[in-house]
Enzyme design. Structure first.
Site, PDB file in Angstrom:
ATOM      1  N   ASP A 267       1.311   5.246   1.448  1.00  9.65           N
ATOM      2  CA  ASP A 267       0.919   6.214   2.466  1.00  9.65           C
ATOM      3  C   ASP A 267       1.367   7.605   2.059  1.00  9.65           C
ATOM      4  O   ASP A 267       2.365   7.773   1.339  1.00  9.65           O
ATOM      5  CB  ASP A 267       1.527   5.854   3.823  1.00  9.65           C
ATOM      6  CG  ASP A 267       0.991   4.543   4.365  1.00  9.65           C
ATOM      7  OD1 ASP A 267      -0.141   4.170   3.991  1.00  9.65           O
ATOM      8  OD2 ASP A 267       1.703   3.891   5.154  1.00  9.65           O
TER       9      ASP A 267
ATOM     10  N   ASP B 225       0.846  -1.188   0.000  1.00  7.05           N
ATOM     11  CA  ASP B 225       0.000   0.000   0.000  1.00  7.05           C
ATOM     12  C   ASP B 225       0.886   1.244   0.000  1.00  7.05           C
ATOM     13  O   ASP B 225       2.094   1.169   0.218  1.00  7.05           O
ATOM     14  CB  ASP B 225      -0.951   0.023   1.202  1.00  7.05           C
ATOM     15  CG  ASP B 225      -0.242  -0.318   2.506  1.00  7.05           C
ATOM     16  OD1 ASP B 225       0.897   0.172   2.698  1.00  7.05           O
ATOM     17  OD2 ASP B 225      -0.791  -1.075   3.312  1.00  7.05           O
TER      18      ASP B 225
ATOM     19  N   ASP C 110       9.851   5.647  13.146  1.00  7.88           N
ATOM     20  CA  ASP C 110      10.560   4.639  13.931  1.00  7.88           C
ATOM     21  C   ASP C 110      11.965   4.357  13.419  1.00  7.88           C
ATOM     22  O   ASP C 110      12.952   4.596  14.106  1.00  7.88           O
ATOM     23  CB  ASP C 110       9.723   3.360  14.034  1.00  7.88           C
ATOM     24  CG  ASP C 110       9.175   2.902  12.692  1.00  7.88           C
ATOM     25  OD1 ASP C 110       9.606   3.419  11.644  1.00  7.88           O
ATOM     26  OD2 ASP C 110       8.315   2.001  12.682  1.00  7.88           O
TER      27      ASP C 110
END
Length: 468
Positions: free
Chosen positions: A88, A86, A170
């Site tokens: 983002d 996907d 992260d």
């Protein structure tokens, strides 16, 4: 107004250059300290691999006067030569501002507010640039960003700049932003070099980042397994000690994370990292206990075979279901408890299995909240393990027509291939499925030889009196 016009001109210019296949833009100097710009001539991501709907979202944001970038895992995977699952988008627009630009969109989340833009079945996730909670005075009351006593983030809606957003991500390889204006990549954390070196590195202090969100430890195991990367020493060091923090995470969220770990196509590699860093036990405590028992080698062989089977099916673009995987992961805890109930309580096999299934699933949902749409098929797959040995008469014909037969047969096959002695039962069912009707009837008759005949239940006498 002027800003919006400039954005529109820039987007039109980039579209025109793409259509005309112009030469890539030259190497750009860093626009600001800490920002590296990797031009298209270096990263060489083909524009045809960029998702059309994600690009529409970015251009709409730019036309609305905001910044917009493709970001995160999609850019990482494209640089690795893989097709992203996907795409983002990150933007300077707040969730409410972005929501006004898209008709088919909805705001989701309270702890971490996001916008989902729908294109048919595809959903593009749009996130606003985040900032640290102590960097903005308006968050002095903790309304927009909040952490509990252990450091875990319980609300994360403090918005900032793209630089601050990169610091809040992260791992360095996930802090890469694709700019549609010049088709370059913005790198704020040296993630491009780490990606080339095969290193997974946490941005910021690993201990603080894991305490903010313990799920990042699971993400480290997943990305290391998927990318076949080495977890950088400082990033790996605190995981063993902080693994128990996962028990404070909502079971529903851990169920979703377990699916990402085990149904990503790289489950075997992720599992080895989970075990190495003591992360498997918080997700599957009963399975971990079985792994440490007398039949631990048999349990792990079945577990690894199930994970390899799932990875293989995904590589072949075949469907997989969480029900089968959880049925395999929890089979030995169920079997051990069933045997205990049969021995100590003198329960027949099927009632003992039902009771064992109830107890094992009740404990498991405290760690990973298995939805009922999966727990019911799990029970049915387990029950079929008791019924599959009974093949005489019409039973085999009826069993093969059951909706869960294929999944139950696959688990039976894994059990026998993993070393469990079932007397060649899986081979019998393999042959039965491909046999013609006459052969099937013969096989059923032969399987019934030597079995004790079923005792017929005596009918109760009818003592009812006839009305006169």
């Amino acid at each position: 107004m002027a800003r919006s016009l400039l954005k529109r001109i820039g987007s039109l210019f980039s579209k025109t250059s793409a259509d005309q296949n112009e030469q890539p833009v030259p190497v750009l100097a860093p626009a600001e300290p800490g920002r590296q710009i990797i031009p298209e001539s270096e990263h060489q991501i083909p524009r045809k691999y960029l998702d059309d709907n994600a690009m529409k979202v970015v251009y709409r944001l730019i036309d609305g006067g905001y910044d917009g970038y493709l970001v995160g895992g999609c850019i990482r995977d494209l640089l690795q030569g893989e097709k992203p699952k996907d795409f983002d988008v990150a933007t300077s627009a707040s969730p409410e501002e972005a929501h006004e630009l898209f008709r088919r969109s909805r705001l989701i989340g309270r702890r971490f507010k996001l916008l989902h833009v729908r294109f048919g079945r595809e959903i593009i996730e749009v996130a606003t640039f985040r900032a640290s909670h102590d960097s903005h005075p308006e968050n002095s009351n903790g309304e927009h960003g909040r952490q509990n006593e252990s450091g875990m983030i319980t609300r994360d809606n403090v918005y900032g700049t793209i630089e601050e957003d990169a610091d809040r991500r992260d791992f360095t390889v996930n802090a890469l932003y694709y700019c549609v204006k010049d088709h370059s990549i913005y790198d704020f954390a040296n993630g491009y070099q780490d990606l080339k070196d095969g290193v997974l590195r946490m941005i910021g202090d690993p201990v603080a980042r894991y305490r903010e969100d313990p799920v990042r430890m699971l993400r480290a195991a997943r990305f290391a397994g998927k990318l076949d990367f080495e977890i950088e020493a400082n990033t790996a060091a605190p995981i063993h000690d902080l693994a128990p923090l996962l028990k404070d995470i909502a079971p529903a969220r851990l169920f979703d994370e377990s699916l990402k770990l085990l149904q990503s196509g790289y489950a075997e590699g992720a599992y080895k990292h989970l075990q190495h860093y003591d992360l498997f036990e918080p997700l599957f405590p009963q399975t971990q206990q079985a792994l440490q028992g007398e039949r631990g080698e048999l349990v792990e062989t079945l577990l690894l075979n199930a994970l390899r089977n799932t990875d293989r099916r995904l590589a072949q673009r075949k469907s997989v279901t969480p029900a089968f995987l959880f049925a395999a992961l929890l089979w030995y805890p169920v079997q051990e408890l069933m045997q205990k109930l049969m021995k100590e309580n003198r329960m027949p096999p099927l009632p003992a299995l039902h009771e064992a299934a109830n107890q094992v699933l009740a404990k498991q949902v405290k760690s990973t909240a298995i939805p009922r749409r999966f727990s019911t098929p799990i029970r049915e797959i387990w029950e079929m393990q008791i019924r599959l040995p009974r093949r005489d008469g019409k039973r085999a014909e009826r069993l093969i027509e059951q909706p869960r037969f294929r999944a139950a047969y696959d688990l039976l096959l894994l059990r026998e291939n993993s070393g469990e002695d079932l007397g060649g039962l899986s081979r019998w069912w393999t042959e039965y499925q491909s046999a013609h009707p006459e052969k099937r009837e013969q096989m059923s008759r032969e399987s019934g030889k030597g079995q004790k005949p079923r005792r017929r239940r005596r009918k109760k006498p009818n003592n009812a009196t006839r009305d006169e």
